[in-house]
Design a protein around this motif. Sequence first.
Motif, short mmCIF file in Angstrom:
data_model
loop_
_atom_site.label_atom_id
_atom_site.label_comp_id
_atom_site.label_asym_id
_atom_site.label_seq_id
_atom_site.Cartn_x
_atom_site.Cartn_y
_atom_site.Cartn_z
N ILE A 31 26.30 82.04 44.02
CA ILE A 31 27.34 82.06 42.99
C ILE A 31 28.23 80.82 43.11
O ILE A 31 28.57 80.16 42.11
CB ILE A 31 28.18 83.34 43.10
CG1 ILE A 31 27.32 84.55 42.70
CG2 ILE A 31 29.43 83.27 42.22
CD1 ILE A 31 27.97 85.89 43.00
N PHE A 61 29.37 91.10 47.10
CA PHE A 61 28.07 90.48 47.29
C PHE A 61 27.93 90.00 48.72
O PHE A 61 28.92 89.87 49.46
CB PHE A 61 27.81 89.33 46.30
CG PHE A 61 29.02 88.56 45.88
CD1 PHE A 61 29.54 88.72 44.60
CD2 PHE A 61 29.64 87.67 46.74
CE1 PHE A 61 30.67 88.01 44.20
CE2 PHE A 61 30.76 86.95 46.35
CZ PHE A 61 31.28 87.13 45.05
N THR A 62 26.69 89.74 49.12
CA THR A 62 26.38 89.29 50.48
C THR A 62 26.70 87.81 50.61
O THR A 62 26.91 87.11 49.61
CB THR A 62 24.90 89.51 50.77
OG1 THR A 62 24.12 88.65 49.91
CG2 THR A 62 24.50 90.96 50.54
N GLU A 120 24.33 85.79 48.44
CA GLU A 120 24.69 85.88 47.02
C GLU A 120 25.96 85.08 46.73
O GLU A 120 26.06 84.41 45.69
CB GLU A 120 24.88 87.34 46.64
CG GLU A 120 23.59 88.15 46.67
CD GLU A 120 23.83 89.65 46.62
OE1 GLU A 120 22.86 90.39 46.38
OE2 GLU A 120 24.99 90.08 46.83
#
Length: 433
Positions: free
Chosen positions: A251, A243-244, A247
Amino acid sequence: MTPEWIGICGFAVLLVLIFLRVPVGIAMLGVGLGGTAILNSPDVALRLMTGQTFAISTLYSLSVLPLFILMGNVASQSGLSRDLYDAAYALVGHLKGGLASATIVGCAGFAALSGSSIASAVTMGQVAYPEMQRRAYGDRLSTGAIAAGGTLGILLPPSTGFVLYAIMTEQSIGRLFMAGILPGILLTTLFVLTVTLIVRFNPDSGGIAPKDLIDTEKTSLLKATPVLGIIVITIGGIYLGLFTPVEAAGIGASLAILMALLRRRLNLAEFIHAIKSTLETTGLCFLILIGAMVFSPFVALSQLPSALSEIVLGYSDSPYTVLTMILVLYLFLGMIIEGLSLMVITLPIVFPVITNLGFDPIWFGVIMVLVLEMGLISPPVGVNCFVVSSVAPNVPLSDIFKGIMPFWAAMICCILLLVAIPEIALFLPNAMF
């Protein structure tokens, strides 16, 4: 008056405003607006201000800031930071001076949650200082370890300094986060080694050796496993390309809230306080960025970057001589100007010089953030030292500044190693991309 002299006058006005306690974002916004109006036109200056304000406020990549800040605030409010400290104590507490070393390792862990140096120093200071007092640690060692450990917050990802640097220089936030990991681990190791040397030459400063460590070691490490899991998931996910950074921040914040709720450590009042703190810090960061983005075009119009490049490159043909001059200047300015403010003020001038010299911009970002860290513990401003003074009000500020000197020397060693071996910073980002 030439554009260069207008630029110099603009910087002078900016410094006066900062010393008069005008918020740095407002000061840069005012000077940039006025300077652009003089060098171009008032209409262009107003369009620039409104355009940059909208552009920064709606920039998707900047979502990483409030989300990581929220993650750190939730961890602080819910006591998860105590778990990190206990785990660090279980790992290194058996050493002489183990509480001071545990404070530094705990600060490194909390830095990977919050990305804030001041938050790391305050949070770990509140947990660690009473323990070190109870164990009869020397005031200089205990306060120096807290202040120095707190500086890791701006180097280890997620770092607010890296985000600001990335936006202003159009570099990758993910690459900068990765570039900070190995230097952060290196600096943490040098700090722990510094504690070991201090205690070796001054045994009394290391306090009373603990006797209850073995009984609590497994329990402490087990309690900290979920917190460490958040760090591994967010940073490891970025490295593996799962994920970036944005993101990862979402999270991480969600997992921190979920963990605090499952452990029943976060009530409504504490959650509201975490939200308020997040909004205040985020607002401050965005104001600084908006001011910097209005100030940067004024600096470009003044032609100061090209003039400085000609002067510096005319003084010496050696890139490392020029780099040394820039870093020494940062060390001096860092003693009187807060680190992130210094970054956004000087980057429009310094960055073109660095790129003209052929240095890697990601590598220089790590070096610059590390030098700014030194400003956080350098007299007479030394923000982290004043923060520690609030945690340890019975310790004179002069003793706190004396206590950070060995750690200051360790940071010099870290910079020298990064200059000599750039791959320490570039290995992970180059392997990732």
